[in-house]
Structure formats: structure tokens, C-alpha cells
Design a protein around this motif. Structure first.
Motif, PDB file in Angstrom:
ATOM      1  N   MET A  88      -6.009 -27.885   3.535  1.00  0.00           N
ATOM      2  CA  MET A  88      -4.959 -27.253   4.313  1.00  0.00           C
ATOM      3  C   MET A  88      -5.513 -26.102   5.156  1.00  0.00           C
ATOM      4  SD  MET A  88      -1.854 -27.535   4.960  1.00  0.00           S
ATOM      5  CE  MET A  88      -0.410 -26.737   5.473  1.00  0.00           C
ATOM      6  N   ALA A  89      -6.431 -25.337   4.573  1.00  0.00           N
ATOM      7  CA  ALA A  89      -7.026 -24.209   5.296  1.00  0.00           C
ATOM      8  C   ALA A  89      -7.812 -24.702   6.505  1.00  0.00           C
ATOM      9  CB  ALA A  89      -7.916 -23.393   4.366  1.00  0.00           C
ATOM     10  N   LEU A  90      -8.470 -25.849   6.360  1.00  0.00           N
ATOM     11  CA  LEU A  90      -9.236 -26.408   7.474  1.00  0.00           C
ATOM     12  C   LEU A  90      -8.314 -26.826   8.614  1.00  0.00           C
ATOM     13  CD1 LEU A  90     -12.085 -27.096   8.372  1.00  0.00           C
ATOM     14  CD2 LEU A  90     -11.796 -29.340   7.343  1.00  0.00           C
ATOM     15  N   LEU A  91      -7.172 -27.405   8.271  1.00  0.00           N
ATOM     16  CA  LEU A  91      -6.200 -27.812   9.287  1.00  0.00           C
ATOM     17  C   LEU A  91      -5.639 -26.585  10.011  1.00  0.00           C
ATOM     18  CD1 LEU A  91      -4.472 -29.970  10.681  1.00  0.00           C
ATOM     19  CD2 LEU A  91      -2.821 -29.704   8.823  1.00  0.00           C
ATOM     20  N   LEU A  92      -5.303 -25.551   9.257  1.00  0.00           N
ATOM     21  CA  LEU A  92      -4.782 -24.332   9.866  1.00  0.00           C
ATOM     22  C   LEU A  92      -5.821 -23.686  10.778  1.00  0.00           C
ATOM     23  CD1 LEU A  92      -2.443 -22.419  10.170  1.00  0.00           C
ATOM     24  CD2 LEU A  92      -3.215 -21.231   8.124  1.00  0.00           C
ATOM     25  N   SER A  93      -7.071 -23.705  10.353  1.00  0.00           N
ATOM     26  CA  SER A  93      -8.158 -23.170  11.170  1.00  0.00           C
ATOM     27  C   SER A  93      -8.296 -23.950  12.475  1.00  0.00           C
ATOM     28  CB  SER A  93      -9.463 -23.214  10.382  1.00  0.00           C
ATOM     29  OG  SER A  93     -10.527 -22.783  11.163  1.00  0.00           O
ATOM     30  N   ALA A  94      -8.172 -25.259  12.403  1.00  0.00           N
ATOM     31  CA  ALA A  94      -8.262 -26.094  13.604  1.00  0.00           C
ATOM     32  C   ALA A  94      -7.087 -25.831  14.542  1.00  0.00           C
ATOM     33  CB  ALA A  94      -8.319 -27.569  13.222  1.00  0.00           C
ATOM     34  N   VAL A  95      -5.888 -25.688  13.980  1.00  0.00           N
ATOM     35  CA  VAL A  95      -4.707 -25.394  14.797  1.00  0.00           C
ATOM     36  C   VAL A  95      -4.877 -24.040  15.484  1.00  0.00           C
ATOM     37  CG1 VAL A  95      -2.234 -24.849  14.680  1.00  0.00           C
ATOM     38  CG2 VAL A  95      -3.133 -26.850  13.481  1.00  0.00           C
ATOM     39  N   GLU A  96      -5.411 -23.053  14.755  1.00  0.00           N
ATOM     40  CA  GLU A  96      -5.649 -21.737  15.357  1.00  0.00           C
ATOM     41  C   GLU A  96      -6.632 -21.826  16.525  1.00  0.00           C
ATOM     42  OE1 GLU A  96      -5.782 -18.133  12.527  1.00  0.00           O
ATOM     43  OE2 GLU A  96      -6.329 -19.853  11.282  1.00  0.00           O
ATOM     44  N   ARG A  97      -7.700 -22.578  16.348  1.00  0.00           N
ATOM     45  CA  ARG A  97      -8.684 -22.717  17.426  1.00  0.00           C
ATOM     46  C   ARG A  97      -8.082 -23.397  18.649  1.00  0.00           C
ATOM     47  NH1 ARG A  97     -12.078 -24.143  13.143  1.00  0.00           N
ATOM     48  NH2 ARG A  97     -11.978 -26.318  13.736  1.00  0.00           N
ATOM     49  N   VAL A  98      -7.276 -24.409  18.425  1.00  0.00           N
ATOM     50  CA  VAL A  98      -6.630 -25.110  19.542  1.00  0.00           C
ATOM     51  C   VAL A  98      -5.661 -24.171  20.268  1.00  0.00           C
ATOM     52  CG1 VAL A  98      -4.992 -26.949  20.133  1.00  0.00           C
ATOM     53  CG2 VAL A  98      -6.923 -27.432  18.620  1.00  0.00           C
ATOM     54  N   LEU A  99      -4.853 -23.429  19.510  1.00  0.00           N
ATOM     55  CA  LEU A  99      -3.900 -22.515  20.142  1.00  0.00           C
ATOM     56  C   LEU A  99      -4.610 -21.409  20.919  1.00  0.00           C
ATOM     57  CD1 LEU A  99      -1.123 -22.184  17.419  1.00  0.00           C
ATOM     58  CD2 LEU A  99      -1.003 -23.367  19.613  1.00  0.00           C
ATOM     59  N   LEU A 100      -5.694 -20.879  20.374  1.00  0.00           N
ATOM     60  CA  LEU A 100      -6.455 -19.861  21.101  1.00  0.00           C
ATOM     61  C   LEU A 100      -7.036 -20.452  22.384  1.00  0.00           C
ATOM     62  CD1 LEU A 100      -7.524 -16.955  21.205  1.00  0.00           C
ATOM     63  CD2 LEU A 100      -9.560 -17.785  20.005  1.00  0.00           C
ATOM     64  N   THR A 101      -7.506 -21.679  22.304  1.00  0.00           N
ATOM     65  CA  THR A 101      -8.052 -22.355  23.479  1.00  0.00           C
ATOM     66  C   THR A 101      -6.972 -22.552  24.540  1.00  0.00           C
ATOM     67  OG1 THR A 101      -9.685 -23.493  22.120  1.00  0.00           O
ATOM     68  CG2 THR A 101      -9.219 -24.442  24.283  1.00  0.00           C
ATOM     69  N   VAL A 102      -5.800 -22.986  24.139  1.00  0.00           N
ATOM     70  CA  VAL A 102      -4.692 -23.180  25.076  1.00  0.00           C
ATOM     71  C   VAL A 102      -4.303 -21.848  25.712  1.00  0.00           C
ATOM     72  CG1 VAL A 102      -2.226 -23.756  25.217  1.00  0.00           C
ATOM     73  CG2 VAL A 102      -3.797 -25.266  23.976  1.00  0.00           C
ATOM     74  N   TRP A 103      -4.196 -20.805  24.894  1.00  0.00           N
ATOM     75  CA  TRP A 103      -3.754 -19.496  25.375  1.00  0.00           C
ATOM     76  C   TRP A 103      -4.754 -18.912  26.374  1.00  0.00           C
ATOM     77  CZ3 TRP A 103      -2.414 -14.963  21.535  1.00  0.00           C
ATOM     78  CH2 TRP A 103      -1.857 -13.912  22.235  1.00  0.00           C
ATOM     79  N   VAL A 104      -5.992 -18.777  25.946  1.00  0.00           N
ATOM     80  CA  VAL A 104      -7.006 -18.163  26.801  1.00  0.00           C
ATOM     81  C   VAL A 104      -7.333 -19.077  27.982  1.00  0.00           C
ATOM     82  CG1 VAL A 104      -9.371 -17.283  26.865  1.00  0.00           C
ATOM     83  CG2 VAL A 104      -7.912 -16.773  24.904  1.00  0.00           C
ATOM     84  N   GLY A 105      -7.352 -20.377  27.759  1.00  0.00           N
ATOM     85  CA  GLY A 105      -7.597 -21.310  28.853  1.00  0.00           C
ATOM     86  C   GLY A 105      -6.523 -21.247  29.917  1.00  0.00           C
ATOM     87  N   SER A 106      -5.270 -21.078  29.506  1.00  0.00           N
ATOM     88  CA  SER A 106      -4.198 -20.969  30.506  1.00  0.00           C
ATOM     89  C   SER A 106      -4.309 -19.660  31.282  1.00  0.00           C
ATOM     90  CB  SER A 106      -2.824 -21.113  29.853  1.00  0.00           C
ATOM     91  OG  SER A 106      -2.532 -20.024  29.004  1.00  0.00           O
ATOM     92  N   LEU A 107      -4.674 -18.585  30.600  1.00  0.00           N
ATOM     93  CA  LEU A 107      -4.894 -17.313  31.298  1.00  0.00           C
ATOM     94  C   LEU A 107      -5.990 -17.456  32.358  1.00  0.00           C
ATOM     95  CD1 LEU A 107      -4.810 -14.669  28.413  1.00  0.00           C
ATOM     96  CD2 LEU A 107      -3.285 -14.740  30.379  1.00  0.00           C
ATOM     97  N   TRP A 108      -7.109 -18.009  31.941  1.00  0.00           N
ATOM     98  CA  TRP A 108      -8.244 -18.162  32.853  1.00  0.00           C
ATOM     99  C   TRP A 108      -7.940 -19.168  33.961  1.00  0.00           C
ATOM    100  CZ3 TRP A 108     -12.538 -18.748  28.624  1.00  0.00           C
ATOM    101  CH2 TRP A 108     -12.761 -17.502  28.014  1.00  0.00           C
ATOM    102  N   GLY A 109      -7.324 -20.284  33.596  1.00  0.00           N
ATOM    103  CA  GLY A 109      -7.044 -21.326  34.585  1.00  0.00           C
ATOM    104  C   GLY A 109      -6.113 -20.852  35.692  1.00  0.00           C
ATOM    105  N   VAL A 110      -5.068 -20.144  35.316  1.00  0.00           N
ATOM    106  CA  VAL A 110      -4.123 -19.653  36.318  1.00  0.00           C
ATOM    107  C   VAL A 110      -4.695 -18.451  37.052  1.00  0.00           C
ATOM    108  CG1 VAL A 110      -1.882 -18.533  36.617  1.00  0.00           C
ATOM    109  CG2 VAL A 110      -2.062 -20.591  35.238  1.00  0.00           C
TER     110      VAL A 110
END
Length: 145
Positions: free
Chosen positions: A1-23
Motif C-alpha cells: 500500500m505504501a508503494l502505491l501511495l508513493s507512486a500516486v504522490e510522484r504522479v501528482l507532483l509530476t502533474v502539478w509541476v509539469g502543468s506549472l512549467w508547461g503553461v
């Protein structure tokens, strides 16, 4: 479960920072370069940044509470948590404090006023937010054990 949560966190950080940079560093400059009307470019750019603000709120709603599970003590030493809080605050200030007054600047620019330069000064928030995002991407969300 911890591994899944860690993966979800990495994806969300990627989406967040990627959207900031992309726009902020790709879409907005292209809009200003390609559109003949600076007011239209500014309006579209601000609409995109509004969408990024909602993405930021959604990602922060998951990432900030997830950081509390790490139980870093003292809490003041939990730099990842504080960077996430600072990042969402910067985006919130931009969305609620800067964007509404800048809508007037865009309207004045469309009527022949020279407000586009003032609009671009608001981009300093994006610079700081993207630097915080870079620190989080490079440092990771998981504290070292």
C-alpha cells in the motif's frame, strides 16, 4: 500500500509541476508570440493559469496530507511539507490576488492601454513557484531514512 501511495504522490507532483512549467514556460510564451493581439494572448494565458490553479488545489489536497504520514519531527524540519504549502499558497495568491486585478489590465490593453507589461510582472510568482517545484522534483517527496 505504501508503494502505491508513493507512486500516486510522484504522479501528482509530476502533474502539478509539469502543468506549472508547461503553461508558464511553453504555452504562455507561444500565445504571445503567435497571436497578433496581446490582449487576446494575455486572456488565454490567464485562462490556462486558472486551470493550473485548480490542478494545484487538487494535487495539494492529496500531497499535503500525505506528507503528514511521514511524521518528521520536529515539524519545522519537514521541508517537503513546507515547500508544498508554499507552492499552493503562491498559486493561490496568483489566482485570487493577482489574476482578478490583471483582468482589468487585459481589458485596458485591449482598449489601447499599455497594461501588458504590468501583466507580465505578475509572472514572478510563476518563477518562484516553478523553482519550488524543481526543488520538490529533485528532492523527492519521501524523506530519507
Amino acid at each position: 500500500m505504501a508503494l502505491l501511495l508513493s507512486a500516486v504522490e510522484r504522479v501528482l507532483l509530476t502533474v502539478w509541476v509539469g502543468s506549472l512549467w508547461g503553461v508558464g514556460y511553453l504555452a504562455a510564451p507561444v500565445l504571445f508570440a503567435q497571436l497578433d493581439d496581446p490582449a487576446a494572448a494575455a486572456g488565454l494565458s490567464e485562462a490556462l493559469k486558472g486551470a493550473v490553479a485548480w490542478v494545484s488545489i487538487g494535487c495539494a489536497a492529496v500531497l499535503i496530507p500525505a506528507q503528514l504520514r511521514h511524521r518528521v519531527r520536529p515539524l519545522a524540519a519537514h521541508w517537503r511539507l513546507w515547500l508544498l504549502v508554499a507552492l499552493v499558497l503562491l498559486v493561490g495568491i496568483g489566482e485570487l490576488g493577482v489574476r482578478p486585478p490583471m483582468a482589468e489590465v487585459v481589458a485596458q490593453a485591449g482598449q489601447g492601454g499599455n497594461g501588458v507589461a504590468a501583466l507580465r510582472t505578475a509572472e514572478s510568482l510563476y518563477l518562484v513557484a516553478s523553482a519550488i517545484g524543481l526543488a520538490l522534483v529533485l528532492g523527492g517527496l519521501q524523506p530519507r531514512e
